[in-house]
Design a protein around this motif. Structure first.
Motif, PDB file in Angstrom:
ATOM      1  N   ILE A   1       0.861  -1.190   0.000  1.00 27.22           N
ATOM      2  CA  ILE A   1       0.000   0.000   0.000  1.00 27.22           C
ATOM      3  C   ILE A   1       0.893   1.235   0.000  1.00 27.22           C
ATOM      4  O   ILE A   1       1.858   1.299   0.768  1.00 27.22           O
ATOM      5  CB  ILE A   1      -0.943  -0.017   1.216  1.00 27.22           C
ATOM      6  N   LEU A   2       0.585   2.205  -0.871  1.00 32.24           N
ATOM      7  CA  LEU A   2       1.453   3.380  -1.101  1.00 32.24           C
ATOM      8  C   LEU A   2       2.881   2.874  -1.343  1.00 32.24           C
ATOM      9  O   LEU A   2       3.063   1.972  -2.149  1.00 32.24           O
ATOM     10  CB  LEU A   2       1.338   4.383   0.042  1.00 32.24           C
ATOM     11  N   GLY A   3       3.881   3.450  -0.677  1.00 29.77           N
ATOM     12  CA  GLY A   3       5.253   2.969  -0.873  1.00 29.77           C
ATOM     13  C   GLY A   3       5.896   3.549  -2.115  1.00 29.77           C
ATOM     14  O   GLY A   3       5.322   4.414  -2.799  1.00 29.77           O
ATOM     15  N   PRO A   4       7.124   3.076  -2.435  1.00 30.57           N
ATOM     16  CA  PRO A   4       7.930   3.701  -3.490  1.00 30.57           C
ATOM     17  C   PRO A   4       7.314   3.595  -4.891  1.00 30.57           C
ATOM     18  O   PRO A   4       7.477   4.521  -5.692  1.00 30.57           O
ATOM     19  CB  PRO A   4       9.267   2.953  -3.438  1.00 30.57           C
ATOM     20  N   ALA A   5       6.603   2.513  -5.192  1.00 32.77           N
ATOM     21  CA  ALA A   5       6.039   2.383  -6.542  1.00 32.77           C
ATOM     22  C   ALA A   5       4.964   3.446  -6.769  1.00 32.77           C
ATOM     23  O   ALA A   5       4.870   4.026  -7.855  1.00 32.77           O
ATOM     24  CB  ALA A   5       5.451   0.982  -6.745  1.00 32.77           C
ATOM     25  N   VAL A   6       4.168   3.721  -5.737  1.00 29.54           N
ATOM     26  CA  VAL A   6       3.129   4.753  -5.853  1.00 29.54           C
ATOM     27  C   VAL A   6       3.778   6.139  -5.920  1.00 29.54           C
ATOM     28  O   VAL A   6       3.390   6.976  -6.743  1.00 29.54           O
ATOM     29  CB  VAL A   6       2.123   4.651  -4.683  1.00 29.54           C
ATOM     30  N   ALA A   7       4.790   6.368  -5.088  1.00 32.24           N
ATOM     31  CA  ALA A   7       5.478   7.673  -5.105  1.00 32.24           C
ATOM     32  C   ALA A   7       6.123   7.912  -6.471  1.00 32.24           C
ATOM     33  O   ALA A   7       6.087   9.028  -7.004  1.00 32.24           O
ATOM     34  CB  ALA A   7       6.530   7.719  -3.997  1.00 32.24           C
ATOM     35  N   ASP A   8       6.694   6.855  -7.040  1.00 35.92           N
ATOM     36  CA  ASP A   8       7.328   6.969  -8.349  1.00 35.92           C
ATOM     37  C   ASP A   8       6.290   7.313  -9.423  1.00 35.92           C
ATOM     38  O   ASP A   8       6.517   8.167 -10.286  1.00 35.92           O
ATOM     39  CB  ASP A   8       8.023   5.644  -8.683  1.00 35.92           C
ATOM     40  N   PHE A   9       5.133   6.678  -9.337  1.00 34.39           N
ATOM     41  CA  PHE A   9       4.052   7.014 -10.278  1.00 34.39           C
ATOM     42  C   PHE A   9       3.622   8.470 -10.107  1.00 34.39           C
ATOM     43  O   PHE A   9       3.439   9.195 -11.094  1.00 34.39           O
ATOM     44  CB  PHE A   9       2.862   6.067 -10.102  1.00 34.39           C
ATOM     45  N   GLU A  10       3.469   8.913  -8.877  1.00 37.37           N
ATOM     46  CA  GLU A  10       3.078  10.315  -8.632  1.00 37.37           C
ATOM     47  C   GLU A  10       4.092  11.280  -9.245  1.00 37.37           C
ATOM     48  O   GLU A  10       3.719  12.303  -9.833  1.00 37.37           O
ATOM     49  CB  GLU A  10       2.967  10.590  -7.126  1.00 37.37           C
ATOM     50  N   ASP A  11       5.390  10.914  -9.125  1.00 34.23           N
ATOM     51  CA  ASP A  11       6.446  11.776  -9.681  1.00 34.23           C
ATOM     52  C   ASP A  11       6.384  11.848 -11.202  1.00 34.23           C
ATOM     53  O   ASP A  11       6.894  12.784 -11.810  1.00 34.23           O
ATOM     54  CB  ASP A  11       7.830  11.270  -9.250  1.00 34.23           C
ATOM     55  N   LYS A  12       5.796  10.845 -11.842  1.00 32.28           N
ATOM     56  CA  LYS A  12       5.633  10.875 -13.305  1.00 32.28           C
ATOM     57  C   LYS A  12       4.325  11.546 -13.695  1.00 32.28           C
ATOM     58  O   LYS A  12       4.255  12.240 -14.713  1.00 32.28           O
ATOM     59  CB  LYS A  12       5.640   9.444 -13.866  1.00 32.28           C
ATOM     60  N   PHE A  13       3.281  11.307 -12.910  1.00 26.81           N
ATOM     61  CA  PHE A  13       1.956  11.786 -13.320  1.00 26.81           C
ATOM     62  C   PHE A  13       1.815  13.303 -13.141  1.00 26.81           C
ATOM     63  O   PHE A  13       1.167  13.951 -13.976  1.00 26.81           O
ATOM     64  CB  PHE A  13       0.850  11.037 -12.564  1.00 26.81           C
ATOM     65  N   ALA A  14       2.430  13.868 -12.102  1.00 30.96           N
ATOM     66  CA  ALA A  14       2.305  15.324 -11.889  1.00 30.96           C
ATOM     67  C   ALA A  14       2.851  16.107 -13.085  1.00 30.96           C
ATOM     68  O   ALA A  14       2.136  16.948 -13.651  1.00 30.96           O
ATOM     69  CB  ALA A  14       2.971  15.740 -10.581  1.00 30.96           C
ATOM     70  N   PRO A  15       4.081  15.861 -13.530  1.00 32.79           N
ATOM     71  CA  PRO A  15       4.567  16.603 -14.702  1.00 32.79           C
ATOM     72  C   PRO A  15       3.785  16.311 -15.976  1.00 32.79           C
ATOM     73  O   PRO A  15       3.633  17.189 -16.822  1.00 32.79           O
ATOM     74  CB  PRO A  15       6.037  16.170 -14.846  1.00 32.79           C
ATOM     75  N   PHE A  16       3.262  15.108 -16.098  1.00 30.56           N
ATOM     76  CA  PHE A  16       2.407  14.776 -17.253  1.00 30.56           C
ATOM     77  C   PHE A  16       1.208  15.732 -17.297  1.00 30.56           C
ATOM     78  O   PHE A  16       0.756  16.134 -18.378  1.00 30.56           O
ATOM     79  CB  PHE A  16       1.936  13.315 -17.138  1.00 30.56           C
ATOM     80  N   CYS A  17       0.692  16.091 -16.117  1.00 23.33           N
ATOM     81  CA  CYS A  17      -0.462  16.994 -16.043  1.00 23.33           C
ATOM     82  C   CYS A  17      -0.045  18.463 -16.005  1.00 23.33           C
ATOM     83  O   CYS A  17      -0.911  19.348 -15.996  1.00 23.33           O
ATOM     84  CB  CYS A  17      -1.291  16.697 -14.795  1.00 23.33           C
TER      85      CYS A  17
ATOM     86  N   TYR B   1      -8.229   6.083   1.504  1.00 19.93           N
ATOM     87  CA  TYR B   1      -8.283   6.257   0.045  1.00 19.93           C
ATOM     88  C   TYR B   1      -6.911   5.976  -0.577  1.00 19.93           C
ATOM     89  O   TYR B   1      -6.577   6.522  -1.618  1.00 19.93           O
ATOM     90  CB  TYR B   1      -8.716   7.690  -0.286  1.00 19.93           C
ATOM     91  N   ARG B   2      -6.106   5.139   0.080  1.00 20.69           N
ATOM     92  CA  ARG B   2      -4.735   4.912  -0.403  1.00 20.69           C
ATOM     93  C   ARG B   2      -4.710   4.066  -1.669  1.00 20.69           C
ATOM     94  O   ARG B   2      -5.541   3.177  -1.847  1.00 20.69           O
ATOM     95  CB  ARG B   2      -3.936   4.206   0.698  1.00 20.69           C
ATOM     96  N   MET B   3      -3.708   4.320  -2.507  1.00 21.87           N
ATOM     97  CA  MET B   3      -3.513   3.490  -3.702  1.00 21.87           C
ATOM     98  C   MET B   3      -2.670   2.261  -3.352  1.00 21.87           C
ATOM     99  O   MET B   3      -1.714   2.349  -2.580  1.00 21.87           O
ATOM    100  CB  MET B   3      -2.825   4.296  -4.816  1.00 21.87           C
ATOM    101  N   ASP B   4      -2.986   1.124  -3.968  1.00 21.49           N
ATOM    102  CA  ASP B   4      -2.188  -0.100  -3.812  1.00 21.49           C
ATOM    103  C   ASP B   4      -0.831   0.035  -4.501  1.00 21.49           C
ATOM    104  O   ASP B   4      -0.740   0.637  -5.583  1.00 21.49           O
ATOM    105  CB  ASP B   4      -2.887  -1.282  -4.506  1.00 21.49           C
ATOM    106  N   GLY B   5       0.177  -0.576  -3.932  1.00 25.04           N
ATOM    107  CA  GLY B   5       1.504  -0.573  -4.542  1.00 25.04           C
ATOM    108  C   GLY B   5       1.508  -1.172  -5.939  1.00 25.04           C
ATOM    109  O   GLY B   5       2.148  -0.656  -6.864  1.00 25.04           O
TER     110      GLY B   5
END
Ligand SMILES: *Cc1c(COP(=O)(O)O)cnc(C)c1O
Length: 369
Positions: free
Chosen positions: A32-48, A228-232
């Motif tokens: 749950i959450l963790g580095p895979a989710v943080a890594d996705f967030e780091d990609k999705f923010a600049p995409f938007c 409302y956490r995202m799964d890893g």
């Protein structure tokens, strides 16, 4: 046979990458959450085109979180549209606020800015436009009105990953933009997923707390929050898909352009795109008379189709107590009666697009005779 969308085709194309990343999360124990989710967030923010992305478990949660982060609750009104998926309305009700509907503009089927001022009351706190089918609402006009009246803006961008207006991306205009990663969305998880994006550090911090029980630190609950956490695993899969989303979007746009060309020649009413807006075609919906007959003909030819949406939210039984009636939003109601969504997914072949156009041509011609 032409399916409405083909999730297995997408998986087949990137199977080794997905399997490797899922296995790495399983090995990591960070489910749950963790580095895979943080890594996705780091990609999705600049995409938007935003500074922050907060990954959550669904698009509906993203909308609810956005409303709560902006302190919208009981006694407050939120202006939105009835021509959307029910989740937009439901999120406002989850927050305890009151949805106030305005109609859509016929060209783009998105919130009509000219209707906003008539709906503003002293209780109005926010405007919640929906970028329906993947084309952005008129955010320049909406932001001008919001600023003039001191209102917050939340974009429902659940169908609009990578959509643009004047070169700026969906989610980057309002205070907060909300996305869904339901499997059939343009960027889809292998399960549920969502995200809220913002340029505001304070709002991002609040949403991070709210998604995880309002915790400032473990067992220190500063806000009344949610789970409302995202799964890893979903974060990892979405992280892999970020490398493909631009290409998939261009494939959707190419399929739409092929549809456009044929339908213009045939005189079929097809989606309008306003100059300066990048439509990402989550849905490609034509407008046809005698929809049931057209849909039946396509079905006999092995072509799937859908209706988005057959009944606008203000006429859904579940929301009857909002007090609306038939005729209140004529543009939404006319669209609900005539719109037919055709097969649209990145992997659709030019052959399949032609098959759909041929089949539609047969039934449209028959109607004209
Ligand atoms: C899909 C969708 C949602 C809800 O997203 P979920 O991830 O299914 O909760 C909200 N609004 C719109 C316009 C959508 O299309």
């Amino acid at each position: 046979m032409v399916p409405f969308l083909d999730l297995k085709a997408q998986y087949a194309a990137i199977r080794p990458e997905i399997e490797a990343t899922v296995l790495s999360v399983l090995d990591s124990g960070q489910y749950i959450l963790g580095p895979a989710v943080a890594d996705f967030e780091d990609k999705f923010a600049p995409f938007c085109g935003t500074a922050h992305a907060v990954a959550v478990n669904t698009g509906t949660s993203a909308l609810h979180l956005a409303l709560r982060a902006l302190d919208i609750g009981p006694g407050d009104e939120v202006i939105t549209v009835p021509m959307t998926f029910v989740a937009t309305t439901a999120a406002v009700l989850y927050a305890g606020a009151k949805p106030v509907f305005v109609d859509i503009e016929p060209r783009t089927c998105t919130l009509d800015p000219d209707q906003i001022e008539g709906a503003i009351t002293p209780r109005t706190k926010a405007i919640l436009p929906v970028h329906l089918h993947g084309q952005m609402a008129d955010m320049n006009a909406i932001m001008d009105i919001a600023r003039a009246h001191g209102l917050k803006v939340i974009e429902d961008a659940c169908q609009a990953h990578g959509a643009e207006l004047d070169g700026r991306r969906a989610g980057s205009f309002g205070d907060i933009g909300c996305f869904s990663f339901y499997p059939g969305k343009n960027l889809g998880a292998c399960g549920e997923g969502g995200a809220a994006v913002t340029g505001d550090q304070h709002l991002a911090d609040r949403m991070r707390m709210l998604r995880d029980w309002g915790q400032a630190k473990k067992y220190d609950h500063a806000l009344a929050g949610f789970n409302y956490r995202m799964d890893g695993i979903q974060g990892a899969i979405l992280g892999v898909k970020m490398a493909h989303i631009e290409r998939w979007t261009e494939l959707r746009r190419a399929a739409a352009a092929a549809y456009d060309l044929r339908f213009d020649a045939m005189g079929v009413e097809r989606p309008t795109t306003v100059p300066g807006r990048r439509h990402v075609y989550h849905v490609y919906a034509v407008s046809v008379p005698e929809r049931e007959r057209v849909q039946g003909h396509l079905q006999r030819k092995g072509i799937a189709s859908g209706i988005h949406y057959p009944v606008p939210v203000h006429l859904q039984r579940a929301y009857a107590d909002l007090g609306y009636k038939p005729g209140d939003f004529p543009v939404s109601e006319a669209m609900a009666a005539r719109t037919l969504s055709l097969p649209m997914f990145p992997e659709i072949t030019p052959q399949q697009v032609m098959e759909v156009c041929d089949a539609l041509g047969e039934v449209v011609d028959a109607a004209a005779v």
